[in-house]
Design a protein around this motif. Structure first.
Motif, short mmCIF file in Angstrom:
data_model
loop_
_atom_site.label_atom_id
_atom_site.label_comp_id
_atom_site.label_asym_id
_atom_site.label_seq_id
_atom_site.Cartn_x
_atom_site.Cartn_y
_atom_site.Cartn_z
N TYR B 138 0.84 -1.20 0.00
CA TYR B 138 0.00 0.00 0.00
C TYR B 138 0.87 1.25 0.00
O TYR B 138 0.68 2.16 -0.81
CB TYR B 138 -0.93 -0.01 1.22
CG TYR B 138 -1.82 1.21 1.29
CD1 TYR B 138 -3.05 1.23 0.67
CD2 TYR B 138 -1.40 2.37 1.95
CE1 TYR B 138 -3.86 2.35 0.71
CE2 TYR B 138 -2.19 3.50 1.99
CZ TYR B 138 -3.42 3.49 1.37
OH TYR B 138 -4.21 4.60 1.40
N SER B 141 2.65 1.81 -3.28
CA SER B 141 1.74 2.29 -4.32
C SER B 141 1.49 3.77 -4.16
O SER B 141 1.42 4.52 -5.14
CB SER B 141 0.40 1.54 -4.25
OG SER B 141 0.60 0.18 -4.00
N PHE B 178 -3.52 -0.90 -4.60
CA PHE B 178 -4.16 -0.36 -3.39
C PHE B 178 -5.14 -1.36 -2.79
O PHE B 178 -5.17 -1.58 -1.58
CB PHE B 178 -4.89 0.95 -3.70
CG PHE B 178 -3.98 2.13 -3.82
CD1 PHE B 178 -3.12 2.48 -2.77
CD2 PHE B 178 -3.97 2.92 -4.96
CE1 PHE B 178 -2.28 3.58 -2.87
CE2 PHE B 178 -3.14 4.01 -5.08
CZ PHE B 178 -2.29 4.34 -4.04
N GLY B 181 -3.44 -4.31 -1.19
CA GLY B 181 -2.84 -3.85 0.06
C GLY B 181 -3.90 -3.65 1.14
O GLY B 181 -3.74 -4.12 2.27
N LEU B 182 -4.99 -3.00 0.78
CA LEU B 182 -6.06 -2.75 1.76
C LEU B 182 -6.70 -4.06 2.20
O LEU B 182 -6.95 -4.27 3.39
CB LEU B 182 -7.13 -1.83 1.15
CG LEU B 182 -6.75 -0.34 1.08
CD1 LEU B 182 -7.71 0.42 0.19
CD2 LEU B 182 -6.72 0.26 2.48
N ALA B 203 -6.98 5.62 4.70
CA ALA B 203 -6.26 4.82 3.70
C ALA B 203 -7.13 4.54 2.48
O ALA B 203 -6.63 4.33 1.38
CB ALA B 203 -5.80 3.50 4.32
#
Lengths: 117, 386
Positions: B138, B141, B178, B181-182, B203
């Protein structure tokens, strides 16, 4: 009457699904339930139960969750899924036609077989 | 339980668990079997047996430990999801054929081959290890997108990053990076806690703002769809999901939409310009006929359905969320791309690709890596915790 192991083999999955179709249960309870509702005829070996439950779960026919507070005894409850209910319906139909065919051969006609049970 | 008796039970459990590898699975099975033995011991003692006798009977009832362990290990054996690999390979082959006919095969292969290797590596890495990289992915990125906005070179209105000879399409890759990652960071528990849920909300907002600044409308839309899907499935509250959804829509409206789209008639007049990327489907239809179009649509639909199906099978929270995010992204890309090619949806000037088919190195690698992640999640689908 004691039932031959080979005879049990083909029917354990349907028994497990059937019993779980009524309500959710943990493994130990399930064995007792099957024993009771078959008037003590069926005793599922504990060693065979868990592989059956785990593969039913891997296939998505049942799902499980741990219930109970941390510290006290936790139990893993299994419940049937919608997919499992469909599978159960199919298996019941399959069983019914299998049983009536075997009865027909063994007892000549299904009426008599019904009487014998 | 006396020490002697508990030793007997432990020995039994150890024999059952020997062939079973992941520790969380061992714990799960161990607790379940131990619980069952305990119930049996209790029942035996209530029946009048001594504790020692009851323990022996309870263990005896479980059968041969090694046999039980082997059966369970076999059920939980890692499996490759060939039903996802099949359509992925099929779409790639069609894509490479198309690139060959357009004359861009070598470029696509330069990215495609490492992409396949990366997908394979990810597929065979346990999710427990992959999960640790989620915050880093994350953050990276975020840095990449900011660098592209500040230092990137604009092409068709969208910034690109150059790494030596490589042109990195950060904006198109962004939603995937993203969201993965999230997906690796969100948990149901985190939504319930005030501090960490605010952090996740931030985020989730940051990428939207950046995509808006970069004028990457498709990236913003794709990210938004997948973010809402992630929030919905991870147990976020409705007001939290609404905040993300509404901000996204406000940002979308605030973007200057007119220069982000090409009109369909414009494209038809100038068919060749973007045929290798956005209009790959139209190109295929025009060049190879309807049958290939039907084949591609069926492949895409099949792939998407298999991914959606695998979500149900995956038990642990993190891999499940990551696959939900990826499935939402791929599904939106497929849908948008198909509708735009048919002229039923607006076609952005850049940023909508037909996954695995369209020209574009960065995105091909990103798509393949995403498929690799879903394969890894599926391999250990019966694990409750990773």
């Amino acid at each position: 009457m004691k039932i031959n192991k080979e005879l049990m083999k083909g029917s354990t999955i349907i028994l497990v699904l059937m019993v779980l179709g009524r309500r959710e249960m943990y493994g130990y309870e399930l064995i007792k339930e099957i024993e009771q509702s078959s008037d003590g005829v069926f005793h599922l070996k504990e060693g065979t139960l868990y592989p059956i439950l785990h593969s039913l779960e891997a296939e998505g026919d049942v799902e499980s969750s741990w219930v109970g507070d941390e510290g006290s005894r936790q139990r893993k409850y299994y419940r049937i899924t919608r997919q499992g209910r469909v599978a159960l319906k199919d298996k019941r139909a399959e069983w019914a036609s299998f049983r009536s065919a075997v009865d027909k051969i063994l007892f000549g006609n299904t009426q008599l077989a019904g009487g014998l049970r | 339980m006396t020490q002697m008796n508990s030793k007997l039970v432990d020995q039994f459990l150890q024999d059952v668990l020997t062939p079973i590898a992941p520790s969380s699975l061992r714990e799960d099975i161990g607790n379940e079997i131990a619980g069952h033995i305990e119930e049996n011991i209790q029942a035996g003692m209530e029946y009048g047996l001594s504790e020692e006798k009851a323990t022996l009977v309870a263990i005896e009832k479980m059968g041969i430990p090694a046999e039980l362990g082997k059966k369970l290990a076999d059920i939980h054996r890692p499996r490759l999801n060939w039903r996802v690999i099949g359509p992925t390979a099929g779409l790639m082959v069609v894509g490479l054929l198309a690139m060959y006919s357009i004359g861009r095969l070598s470029t696509q292969l330069i990215f495609g081959l490492p992409g396949i290797v990366l997908a394979g590596l990810l597929a065979f890495t346990d999710f427990s290890k992959l999960k640790r990289f989620a915050p880093a992915l994350y953050t990276l990125s975020l840095v990449g997108v900011v660098l592209a906005i500040v230092f990137g070179t604009k092409y068709l209105g969208q910034p690109y990053l150059f790494l030596g000879p490589l042109r990195i399409n950060v904006m198109d890759a962004g939603p995937f990076l993203f969201i993965v990652g999230l997906g690796g960071m969100i948990t149901q528990a985190r939504w319930k806690e005030r501090r960490s849920s605010s952090l996740i909300l931030i985020a989730m907002l940051l990428p939207q703002v950046l995509f808006c600044i970069a004028n990457s409308l498709p990236s913003l839309v794709l990210f938004l769809v997948a973010a809402v899907a992630l929030m919905h499935s991870s147990g976020a509250r409705h007001w939290q999901t609404s905040i993300i959804g509404l901000t996204g829509i406000v940002l979308l409206i605030s973007m200057n939409g007119s220069d982000s789209f090409v009109s369909y008639s414009n494209f038809v007049a100038n068919q060749t310009s973007e045929s290798h990327t956005d209009y790959i489907l139209s190109y295929l239809l025009g060049t190879f006929g309807k049958s290939i179009g039907v084949l591609v649509l069926a492949g895409a639909l099949w792939l998407w359905m298999q991914l959606a199906e695998s979500i149900r099978a995956i038990k642990a929270e993190t891999p499940k969320l990551v696959v939900i995010g990826i499935t939402a992204l791929l599904g939106s890309e497929f849908a948008w791309s198909i509708l735009a090619n048919l002229g039923w949806a607006p076609m952005p000037t850049v940023g909508i690709n037909f996954p695995l088919l369209s020209f574009g190195g960065t995105l091909l690698v990103v798509h393949l890596a995403s498929i690799g992640l879903t394969l890894s999640a599926y391999r250990r689908k019966t694990l409750r915790v990773v």
